[in-house]
Design a protein around this motif. Structure first.
Motif, short mmCIF file in Angstrom:
data_model
loop_
_atom_site.label_atom_id
_atom_site.label_comp_id
_atom_site.label_asym_id
_atom_site.label_seq_id
_atom_site.Cartn_x
_atom_site.Cartn_y
_atom_site.Cartn_z
N PRO A 32 0.80 -1.22 0.00
CA PRO A 32 0.00 0.00 0.00
C PRO A 32 0.83 1.28 0.00
CG PRO A 32 0.03 -0.96 2.20
CD PRO A 32 0.74 -1.93 1.29
N TYR A 33 0.24 2.30 -0.59
CA TYR A 33 0.78 3.66 -0.48
C TYR A 33 -0.36 4.64 -0.71
CZ TYR A 33 0.91 4.99 -5.46
OH TYR A 33 0.57 5.34 -6.73
N GLY A 34 -0.16 5.83 -0.23
CA GLY A 34 -1.17 6.86 -0.39
C GLY A 34 -0.67 8.17 0.17
N PHE A 35 -1.56 9.12 0.30
CA PHE A 35 -1.21 10.45 0.78
C PHE A 35 -0.55 10.39 2.15
CE2 PHE A 35 -1.95 14.47 2.91
CZ PHE A 35 -1.61 15.39 1.94
N GLY A 36 -1.12 9.60 3.05
CA GLY A 36 -0.60 9.52 4.41
C GLY A 36 0.82 8.98 4.49
N GLU A 40 2.44 12.42 5.21
CA GLU A 40 2.19 12.44 6.65
C GLU A 40 3.03 11.35 7.31
OE1 GLU A 40 -2.08 12.04 6.56
OE2 GLU A 40 -2.37 14.19 6.23
N ASP A 41 2.66 10.95 8.49
CA ASP A 41 3.50 9.99 9.23
C ASP A 41 2.91 8.57 9.24
OD1 ASP A 41 5.84 9.44 10.59
OD2 ASP A 41 4.93 9.76 12.56
N ASP A 42 2.16 8.21 8.21
CA ASP A 42 1.60 6.87 8.11
C ASP A 42 2.70 5.90 7.70
OD1 ASP A 42 0.30 4.53 7.51
OD2 ASP A 42 -1.10 5.41 6.08
N ARG A 43 3.06 5.01 8.59
CA ARG A 43 4.15 4.05 8.32
C ARG A 43 3.62 2.69 7.84
NH1 ARG A 43 8.59 7.14 8.04
NH2 ARG A 43 8.86 8.41 9.87
N THR A 44 2.32 2.61 7.52
CA THR A 44 1.78 1.34 7.05
C THR A 44 1.99 1.14 5.56
OG1 THR A 44 -0.42 2.29 6.70
CG2 THR A 44 0.02 1.30 8.87
N GLY A 45 2.33 2.21 4.85
CA GLY A 45 2.56 2.11 3.42
C GLY A 45 3.92 2.66 3.05
N THR A 46 4.19 2.63 1.78
CA THR A 46 5.45 3.15 1.26
C THR A 46 5.17 4.44 0.50
OG1 THR A 46 7.45 2.58 0.03
CG2 THR A 46 5.37 1.77 -0.88
N ASN A 47 6.15 4.93 -0.22
CA ASN A 47 5.97 6.11 -1.05
C ASN A 47 7.02 6.12 -2.15
OD1 ASN A 47 8.34 7.81 -0.04
ND2 ASN A 47 7.27 7.27 1.85
N PRO A 48 6.77 6.87 -3.21
CA PRO A 48 7.72 6.88 -4.33
C PRO A 48 9.13 7.31 -3.94
CG PRO A 48 5.63 7.81 -5.02
CD PRO A 48 5.55 7.63 -3.53
N GLU A 49 9.24 8.26 -3.00
CA GLU A 49 10.57 8.77 -2.65
C GLU A 49 11.42 7.73 -1.94
OE1 GLU A 49 8.07 11.62 -4.04
OE2 GLU A 49 7.65 10.61 -2.13
N GLU A 50 10.83 6.95 -1.01
CA GLU A 50 11.65 5.94 -0.34
C GLU A 50 12.00 4.79 -1.28
OE1 GLU A 50 9.93 4.41 3.25
OE2 GLU A 50 8.45 3.21 2.20
N ILE A 51 11.12 4.49 -2.21
CA ILE A 51 11.43 3.46 -3.21
C ILE A 51 12.55 3.94 -4.12
CG2 ILE A 51 10.53 2.19 -5.20
CD1 ILE A 51 7.83 2.11 -3.69
N LEU A 52 12.48 5.20 -4.53
CA LEU A 52 13.55 5.79 -5.33
C LEU A 52 14.86 5.78 -4.56
CD1 LEU A 52 14.30 7.41 -7.96
CD2 LEU A 52 13.90 9.44 -6.58
N GLY A 53 14.82 6.14 -3.28
CA GLY A 53 16.02 6.13 -2.45
C GLY A 53 16.62 4.74 -2.32
N ALA A 54 15.76 3.75 -2.11
CA ALA A 54 16.25 2.37 -2.01
C ALA A 54 16.90 1.93 -3.31
CB ALA A 54 15.10 1.43 -1.65
N ALA A 55 16.27 2.27 -4.43
CA ALA A 55 16.83 1.90 -5.73
C ALA A 55 18.17 2.59 -5.97
CB ALA A 55 15.84 2.26 -6.84
N HIS A 56 18.26 3.87 -5.62
CA HIS A 56 19.51 4.60 -5.84
C HIS A 56 20.62 4.06 -4.93
CE1 HIS A 56 21.36 8.83 -6.68
NE2 HIS A 56 22.07 7.86 -7.19
N ALA A 57 20.31 3.79 -3.68
CA ALA A 57 21.31 3.23 -2.76
C ALA A 57 21.79 1.87 -3.25
CB ALA A 57 20.73 3.13 -1.35
N ALA A 58 20.88 1.05 -3.73
CA ALA A 58 21.25 -0.28 -4.23
C ALA A 58 22.12 -0.18 -5.47
CB ALA A 58 19.99 -1.09 -4.53
N CYS A 59 21.74 0.68 -6.39
CA CYS A 59 22.51 0.86 -7.63
C CYS A 59 23.91 1.40 -7.32
CB CYS A 59 21.75 1.81 -8.55
SG CYS A 59 22.53 2.05 -10.15
N PHE A 60 23.97 2.43 -6.48
CA PHE A 60 25.26 3.02 -6.10
C PHE A 60 26.16 1.98 -5.43
CE2 PHE A 60 27.81 4.76 -2.66
CZ PHE A 60 28.70 5.56 -3.38
#
Length: 144
Positions: A32-36, A40-60
């Protein structure tokens, strides 16, 4: 050549809607992901920025590992964190900074060579190249 896929299913409007993200490998399956979880501080879902960060860290990390091996150095361990900053710009948003932090355990490498390899990995990582429109991609690399 390789091609990987991901998909999103979204229902509803921007703020009230909810989505699910899935990846080809199943690493994310209807996650899941959404506005929260994005603004906001909803930790039950993900978001595009953390997925992008994970991908960039892995690639680097992979780019650094290959560069170190090509230079004749052994990597005992790498830990990379990517912090992706999303800021309001006009009516929309912009990713204005990605900060990579690398901690590496590598026997027999001097600081100057280590920093040169890290800088090169940042430049040559395919995701760094894809993210070239981000105004700042910072790197802090430290031998431990």
């Amino acid at each position: 050549m390789t091609e990987k896929t991901a998909s999103v299913h979204w229902e509803g409007t921007g703020k009230a809607g909810q989505g699910q993200i899935s990846t080809e490998t199943g690493a994310l399956k209807n996650h899941p992901y959404g506005f929260g979880s994005r603004f906001e501080d909803d930790r039950t879902g993900t978001n595009p920025e953390e997925i992008l960060g994970a991908a960039h860290a892995a690639c680097f990390s992979m780019a650094f590992s290959f560069a170190a091996a090509d230079a004749g150095f052994k990597v005992d361990a790498l830990d990379t964190q990517a912090s992706v900053r999303l800021v309001k710009q006009g009516e929309g948003f912009l990713i204005d900074r990605i900060a990579l932090t690398l901690e590496a355990r590598m026997p027999g490498i001097d600081e100057a060579t280590f920093q040169k390899l890290a800088d090169g990995a940042k430049v040559h990582c395919p995701l760094s190249k894809a993210l070239a429109s981000v105004p700042e991609i910072a790197l802090k690399a430290r031998l431990v």
